[in-house]
Design a protein around this motif. Sequence first.
Motif, PDB file in Angstrom:
ATOM      1  N   HIS A 181      -0.968   3.051   1.466  1.00 51.04           N
ATOM      2  CA  HIS A 181       0.138   3.098   0.527  1.00 51.04           C
ATOM      3  C   HIS A 181       1.321   2.266   1.012  1.00 51.04           C
ATOM      4  O   HIS A 181       2.010   2.651   1.961  1.00 51.04           O
ATOM      5  N   ASN A 182       1.540   1.136   0.398  1.00 49.83           N
ATOM      6  CA  ASN A 182       2.788   0.372   0.562  1.00 49.83           C
ATOM      7  C   ASN A 182       3.176   0.195   2.029  1.00 49.83           C
ATOM      8  O   ASN A 182       4.253   0.604   2.462  1.00 49.83           O
ATOM      9  N   VAL A 234      -1.314  -2.496  -0.013  1.00 53.34           N
ATOM     10  CA  VAL A 234      -1.982  -1.362  -0.658  1.00 53.34           C
ATOM     11  C   VAL A 234      -3.480  -1.625  -0.661  1.00 53.34           C
ATOM     12  O   VAL A 234      -3.917  -2.756  -0.882  1.00 53.34           O
ATOM     13  N   GLU A 257      -6.480   5.485  -3.847  1.00 52.40           N
ATOM     14  CA  GLU A 257      -5.608   4.670  -3.007  1.00 52.40           C
ATOM     15  C   GLU A 257      -5.602   5.261  -1.596  1.00 52.40           C
ATOM     16  O   GLU A 257      -5.194   6.400  -1.396  1.00 52.40           O
ATOM     17  N   TYR A 311      -0.093   6.314   5.311  1.00 54.23           N
ATOM     18  CA  TYR A 311       1.310   5.922   5.429  1.00 54.23           C
ATOM     19  C   TYR A 311       1.658   5.667   6.887  1.00 54.23           C
ATOM     20  O   TYR A 311       1.079   6.283   7.793  1.00 54.23           O
ATOM     21  N   ARG A 331      -7.071   0.068  -2.358  1.00 54.20           N
ATOM     22  CA  ARG A 331      -7.732   1.054  -3.209  1.00 54.20           C
ATOM     23  C   ARG A 331      -9.239   0.831  -3.175  1.00 54.20           C
ATOM     24  O   ARG A 331      -9.709  -0.307  -3.121  1.00 54.20           O
TER      25      ARG A 331
END
Length: 362
Positions: free
Chosen positions: A20-21, A10, A17, A211, A12
């Motif tokens: 994301h993951n 992640v 953010e 993503y 930010r």
Amino acid sequence: MPKIRLDGLVKRYGAVEVLHNIDLTMEENEFTVLVGPSGCGKSTTLRMLAGLDIVSEGEIYMDDRPISRLEPKDRDLAMVFQDYALYPHMNVARNMSFALRLQKRPKEEIDLKVREVAKILGLTEYLNRKPGELSGGQRQRVAMGRALTRDAGTFLFDEPLSNLDAKLRGQMRAELALMRQRVQKNMVYVTHDQVEAMTLADRIVVMHGGYIQQQGTPEELFKRPVNKFVAGFLGSPPMNFMDVTLEETGEKFFARGDGFRIALPGRLADRARRVGQSELTMGIRPSDLNFDAAAPDSEAMDLRVSISEYIGAQSVLICKCGEATVTVEVKSETPIALGETLRFAVRPEGIQLFDKKTEDAL
């Protein structure tokens, strides 16, 4: 070569953010290309791998060893930047050997390594020149050479060809492919150019909005995209999309749109039956539409030619089917007159269907 794993990564910037993951595993000796539009997070991912940006959450592993808190110099990585980042006062040989000289390697070892890499990249005759005396393509090769002389376990490329003209990009792409065969290393390459991704990658990672949308071999992503974004991003010219309504007649399913009614192949008919939705988006690539005046109605589309773009052996036709715009690739010798309506057979295996709301592939 190390196996690289990004685990729940992640990033930010303040409260925003931007990544994301991210979960991603890059195998040994693999050429991985991160591709996507500007702002999708691909360069941020690369910079966190290099240690130039701090990881907000998650971990980066090399052979199961966490490295996200290590300094860049301790990560066994070499990076090639978009703007070359060469020292203008040093000649090619000294630029290429800079990292080795910082490590105080023996002069004989440095000279041997520089000559080896220069031979691989076709730079032998330029070793005594300075960057200002070189073309853009030659400077990019020097930047790659500087990374290769370090003999790192992994090489990172941040849009290295974006500053070059179209012809030079093609030449450098071919040189990169040759270098990839000679240099058995992990390579992670960032680009917004899907042609570079398709031609260079062992594994493509398509990113959008921070993503990962899909990852796999170029063939997997081209033939079996998981959603409309991936389908439209990969392929040149891009995939055509049309709104359709599914109709069932007897045991057959048809996709009816503005000016066409196409029979669906069995695999798509079965999926459509399971989904139970009637309003979908149909995708068909330009190369899956073939000029065929005798094709039956249930396997063809009648397209009115608006524009013909001659590009050598092929021509790209911009057509109208009802209100939809459809792009087609044909051989240049195909007799085409602007404004006429031609029949194109739809290759059944090339049809893709997407959910209108989620944009996921059926």
